[in-house]
Design a protein around this motif. Structure first.
Motif, short mmCIF file in Angstrom:
data_model
loop_
_atom_site.label_atom_id
_atom_site.label_comp_id
_atom_site.label_asym_id
_atom_site.label_seq_id
_atom_site.Cartn_x
_atom_site.Cartn_y
_atom_site.Cartn_z
N ASN A 89 0.83 -1.19 0.00
CA ASN A 89 0.00 0.00 0.00
C ASN A 89 0.87 1.25 0.00
O ASN A 89 1.85 1.34 0.74
N LEU A 90 0.50 2.25 -0.81
CA LEU A 90 1.30 3.46 -1.01
C LEU A 90 1.50 4.24 0.29
O LEU A 90 0.57 4.45 1.06
N TRP A 96 -5.90 5.45 7.47
CA TRP A 96 -6.54 4.29 6.85
C TRP A 96 -5.94 3.94 5.48
O TRP A 96 -5.68 4.82 4.66
N LEU A 97 -5.84 2.63 5.23
CA LEU A 97 -5.45 2.16 3.90
C LEU A 97 -6.52 2.51 2.87
O LEU A 97 -6.21 2.83 1.72
N GLY A 98 -7.75 2.46 3.27
CA GLY A 98 -8.84 2.74 2.33
C GLY A 98 -8.89 4.18 1.87
O GLY A 98 -9.55 4.51 0.88
N SER A 99 -8.18 5.04 2.60
CA SER A 99 -8.18 6.47 2.25
C SER A 99 -7.09 6.84 1.25
O SER A 99 -7.06 7.97 0.77
N ILE A 100 -6.19 5.91 0.94
CA ILE A 100 -5.16 6.19 -0.05
C ILE A 100 -5.83 6.57 -1.37
O ILE A 100 -5.60 7.66 -1.92
N GLU A 101 -6.64 5.66 -1.85
CA GLU A 101 -7.29 5.92 -3.14
C GLU A 101 -8.35 7.01 -3.04
O GLU A 101 -8.56 7.75 -4.00
N ILE A 102 -9.01 7.12 -1.90
CA ILE A 102 -10.03 8.17 -1.78
C ILE A 102 -9.38 9.55 -1.83
O ILE A 102 -9.89 10.46 -2.47
N ARG A 108 -4.49 -5.99 3.65
CA ARG A 108 -5.62 -6.24 2.74
C ARG A 108 -5.32 -7.32 1.71
O ARG A 108 -5.86 -7.29 0.61
N TYR A 118 -11.95 -6.75 2.94
CA TYR A 118 -11.14 -5.66 2.38
C TYR A 118 -11.61 -4.31 2.95
O TYR A 118 -10.80 -3.46 3.34
N THR A 139 -10.70 -3.89 6.70
CA THR A 139 -9.28 -3.57 6.90
C THR A 139 -8.99 -2.16 6.41
O THR A 139 -8.19 -1.44 7.01
N SER A 140 -9.65 -1.76 5.36
CA SER A 140 -9.40 -0.44 4.76
C SER A 140 -9.79 0.70 5.70
O SER A 140 -9.10 1.72 5.76
N PHE A 141 -10.90 0.52 6.41
CA PHE A 141 -11.42 1.61 7.23
C PHE A 141 -11.47 1.27 8.72
O PHE A 141 -12.04 1.99 9.52
N GLU A 142 -10.90 0.15 9.08
CA GLU A 142 -10.79 -0.26 10.48
C GLU A 142 -12.13 -0.20 11.21
O GLU A 142 -12.22 0.28 12.35
N THR A 149 -15.73 3.82 -4.26
CA THR A 149 -14.30 4.13 -4.16
C THR A 149 -13.50 2.82 -4.10
O THR A 149 -14.07 1.73 -4.03
N ASN A 150 -12.19 2.94 -4.12
CA ASN A 150 -11.30 1.76 -4.04
C ASN A 150 -11.69 0.70 -5.07
O ASN A 150 -11.87 -0.48 -4.73
#
Lengths: 131, 131, 131, 131
Positions: free
Chosen positions: A35-36, B46-52, C34, C58, C61-64, C86-87
């Motif tokens: 992940n970036l 959050w990892l999910g916020s990278i792309e967002i 993820r 997914y 994990t992305s948004f805990e 998103t994502n």
């Protein structure tokens, strides 16, 4: 775990080397989960290298090796021919991606793109050395 | 044109505001061509916020408006309902993306994600103010 | 880090609960980055739930957070309306995904799909409890 | 039809062989409709092999042959050169995917990835033998 502070140290050292050799670069650091974490596109660096830089780091984290080590194995007739179209075609098979390790564990990777493979490799190595 | 130096000034100011409000954030700056220039994922964001974060900036550059301005228009029955699935579903319809302008021209955008929409907006505004 | 042994314990406990309530399920465990660790599709479970189970994990994990907690926020007019696109549209906004934590840190997630949201949630909870 | 119990028997036998040769593996079993049934990522196996394992099984179910049999045909100048970019680039053209048959019918496939092609093939064969 790779902190933002550590990721930036890697990017900064890569940038410095890129300026030294006079070649603007796209530089990405991903964590061990692919992940970036940090990204910089130097002025005048190619747009097409944004994804290549990110995906070189993705590749090095995915297979725990430098993308340079994939070059010969991914040629026609060699054992991993075709690997570049796996993982949603995000696998890059030329130099510029190097894993970042701590205590022998891969905790992330740096990916560099825009120069020749040799330049990309050199700049990525400078980045990893700063970790 | 947005230089890496300017993009980083935006990211840094956003980070500072994020630390001030105690909310780690993912922060992205894209140029006027919708291409990534600078990115930072703060520790514990959050990892999910990278792309967002990236896609909020993508949205703001795409439509030359803040993502906050899309919220009401993208609701069921409103004129832009469904816009979030256009552009390969990269359009984000909640606050946190703001265009960066120079002399009335959109030259890029910042995208911020991980907090409440209000927090994201506030952090993005702090970023733009530093441009 | 989540070991395969621990991931399977989660899947087994979820399966047992699914059998108890008489509802076959797709069950996935992802790690904190993820990435898929363990997966099982029970006999007669829906094909469409393969990706939903994986993507619920997914999302968590992305948004805990559990995907159940996204339900109300993702409704029209609410703060996160549109988050499901998103994502790469991998964000699932109904119950069945729950983070797996160790010492307060999210180290992965379980995702369950094929029943009603209540059933999915119940089975996912049984999985997490076994971690 | 391949039951979860049978799919797991295949995965377990493959795992056992992987441990025997000292090479952690990603192991996937898909059914005859090319849909995921069971998956395990052994500890320390590559993240990049998650999708490769699944897609080797996808490939073997798609064309009812082992991925090893595609190697020579997919080389430049050969009849199936380019096949790896079909099916959304999910076709893998190196060893490790083998169909699972019952009464001469393909009812699924196993895919294994992380070792050399020879190791992957060997582990996949051990899996199929347990069906």
């Amino acid at each position: 775990m790779i902190t933002l502070e550590a990721a930036r140290r890697v990017v900064s050292a890569a940038e410095e080397k890129a300026r030294e050799i006079g070649q603007p670069m796209d530089i990405a650091v991903l964590d061990g989960g692919r992940n970036l974490k940090s990204f910089a596109r130097m002025d005048n660096a190619w747009l097409g290298s944004i994804e290549i830089a990110i995906d070189k780091a993705y590749t090095s984290t995915s297979f725990e090796m430098s993308t340079e080590d994939l070059v010969s194995q991914a040629q026609p007739g060699q054992p991993l021919f075709g690997i570049n179209t796996t993982n949603n075609s995000r696998v890059v098979i030329f130099a510029g991606g190097i894993p970042i390790q701590r205590d022998g564990q891969v905790v992330g990777a740096v990916g560099v793109s825009d120069g020749t493979p040799d330049q990309d490799q050199q700049v990525a190595e400078a980045g990893v050395a700063a970790f």
